[in-house]
Write an enzyme that holds these catalytic residues in place. Structure first.
Site, mmCIF file in Angstrom:
data_model
loop_
_atom_site.group_PDB
_atom_site.id
_atom_site.type_symbol
_atom_site.label_atom_id
_atom_site.label_comp_id
_atom_site.label_asym_id
_atom_site.label_seq_id
_atom_site.Cartn_x
_atom_site.Cartn_y
_atom_site.Cartn_z
ATOM 1 N N HIS A 160 43.301 57.925 49.431
ATOM 2 C CA HIS A 160 42.364 57.418 50.653
ATOM 3 C C HIS A 160 41.132 56.884 50.113
ATOM 4 C CE1 HIS A 160 44.797 61.094 51.790
ATOM 5 N NE2 HIS A 160 44.845 60.906 52.939
ATOM 6 N N GLU A 166 53.711 51.919 58.746
ATOM 7 C CA GLU A 166 52.704 50.875 58.581
ATOM 8 C C GLU A 166 53.616 49.592 58.706
ATOM 9 O OE1 GLU A 166 50.637 54.368 57.781
ATOM 10 O OE2 GLU A 166 52.455 53.660 56.770
#
Length: 351
Positions: free
Chosen positions: A143, A74
């Protein structure tokens, strides 16, 4: 349904019934066709079309140089996007889940958000970071998080959260066209339909909902413009994303004449619409899924208190997630749902 910020001709445009994923895909397709500098990148966004299929078909249409997969990094994804923006491209990186955005936080805060200022306007970072966020799919602690407040704290970043397919398309187009970095959080619990807080599935598919009528072709919704979902007199509800639908469902079930405001853009915030509504109703309920302490609701509460103090007839109510790590097994207790929102509504009505 028409929107006051849309051109008059938009009301006459042909529409298609889309869910939020399809509307996002449509926005990306339109912007890639209009602007060759728009580039889509991220984990599995190419051949696979993204974990939620939001980029499906784009690589086949525009090629591997404009829609491409990245390593699972990321910080690398966002760092490369900053460089692309400074070079003249308009990158749209996807972070597969909002929970994964933290490794790229330094690139967003120290580089993207400050680039225009530190270069005296010589360079900009016109990038739109898309990411599914929030709970509702039993994704557990890694998540399901809602980290929007972290980004609203950073000067130089804009933060957007749509709640309907119509808005998702128009806001995403506006974000891609913006010359500053935008964090575009997509509430994945309502990807396929609106949600009232009672069940783990949408109340109905978007195809049966008024806000799924998405105009064909190009249109944009200005960042920083809230939407009055439903006018009312009893009190004002401030919400965004999934919680717009949950709060509206609770108010409808209780038969209260609440004014529901979908903020849509957290930064820049449409404080004028908020202030006008609270001055009219005299009461305010704030609902968001993220944890309570230092959540964006705290900023909203402070702003309402500062600007509307002499109009308030009751304490401001906040219904939020709890100050705990995200509880996988107790996900539905964690969400602001009909019970807790209903209790807040009762307190406001009795005040």
């Amino acid at each position: 349904m028409t929107y006051e910020e849309s051109p008059v001709s938009l009301a006459e445009a042909p529409t298609r019934r889309l869910n939020m994923i399809e509307a996002i895909n449509d926005a990306l397709d339109i912007m890639m066709e209009r602007d060759p500098n728009v580039v889509v990148m991220g984990e599995d966004v190419g051949y696979f079309g993204g974990v939620f299929r939001a980029t499906a078909g784009l690589q086949k249409k525009y090629g591997k140089t404009r829609v491409f997969d990245t390593p699972i990094s990321e910080c690398g994804i966002i760092g490369v996007a900053v460089g692309m923006g400074a070079y003249g491209l308009r990158p749209v990186p996807e972070i597969q889940f909002a929970d994964y955005i933290y490794p790229g936080l330094d690139q967003l805060v120290s580089e993207a958000a400050r680039l225009r200022y530190r270069s005296a306007g010589e360079f900009i970072a016109p990038m739109t970071v898309r990411s599914p966020f929030g709970g509702g799919i039993f994704g557990g602690q890694t998540h399901s998080q809602s980290p929007e407040a972290l980004f609203t704290h950073v000067a130089g970043l804009k933060t957007v959260v749509p709640s309907t397919p119509h808005d998702a398309k128009g806001l995403l187009i506006a974000a891609i066209e913006d010359n500053d970095p935008v964090i575009f959080f997509e509430p994945k619990r309502i990807y396929n339909g609106p949600f009232n807080g009672y069940y783990d599935k949408p109340v109905e598919p978007w195809s049966k909902h008024a806000d799924s009528a998405v105009p064909e072709g190009y249109y944009s919704i200005p960042l920083g413009k809230a939407r009055v979902v439903r006018p009312g007199q009893a009190f004002t509800v401030l919400a965004y994303g999934t919680m717009v639908h949950v709060a509206a469902a609770v108010c409808a079930e209780k038969g209260v004449d609440a004014e529901i405001i979908d903020l849509r853009t957290l930064v820049p915030l449409d404080i004028e619409t908020v202030e006008k509504s609270v001055e009219k109703t005299g009461k305010c309920l704030i609902v968001h899924e993220a944890t309570r302490t230092s959540g964006f609701g705290a900023e909203l509460s402070a702003l309402v208190q500062e600007r509307c103090f002499y109009h308030l007839e009751a304490p401001i109510e906040r219904v939020t997630g709890f100050d705990t790590p995200y509880p996988h097994s107790l996900e539905w207790a964690y969400f602001p749902g009909p019970v807790r929102i209903g209790e807040a509504v009762d307190r406001l009505m009795k005040a």
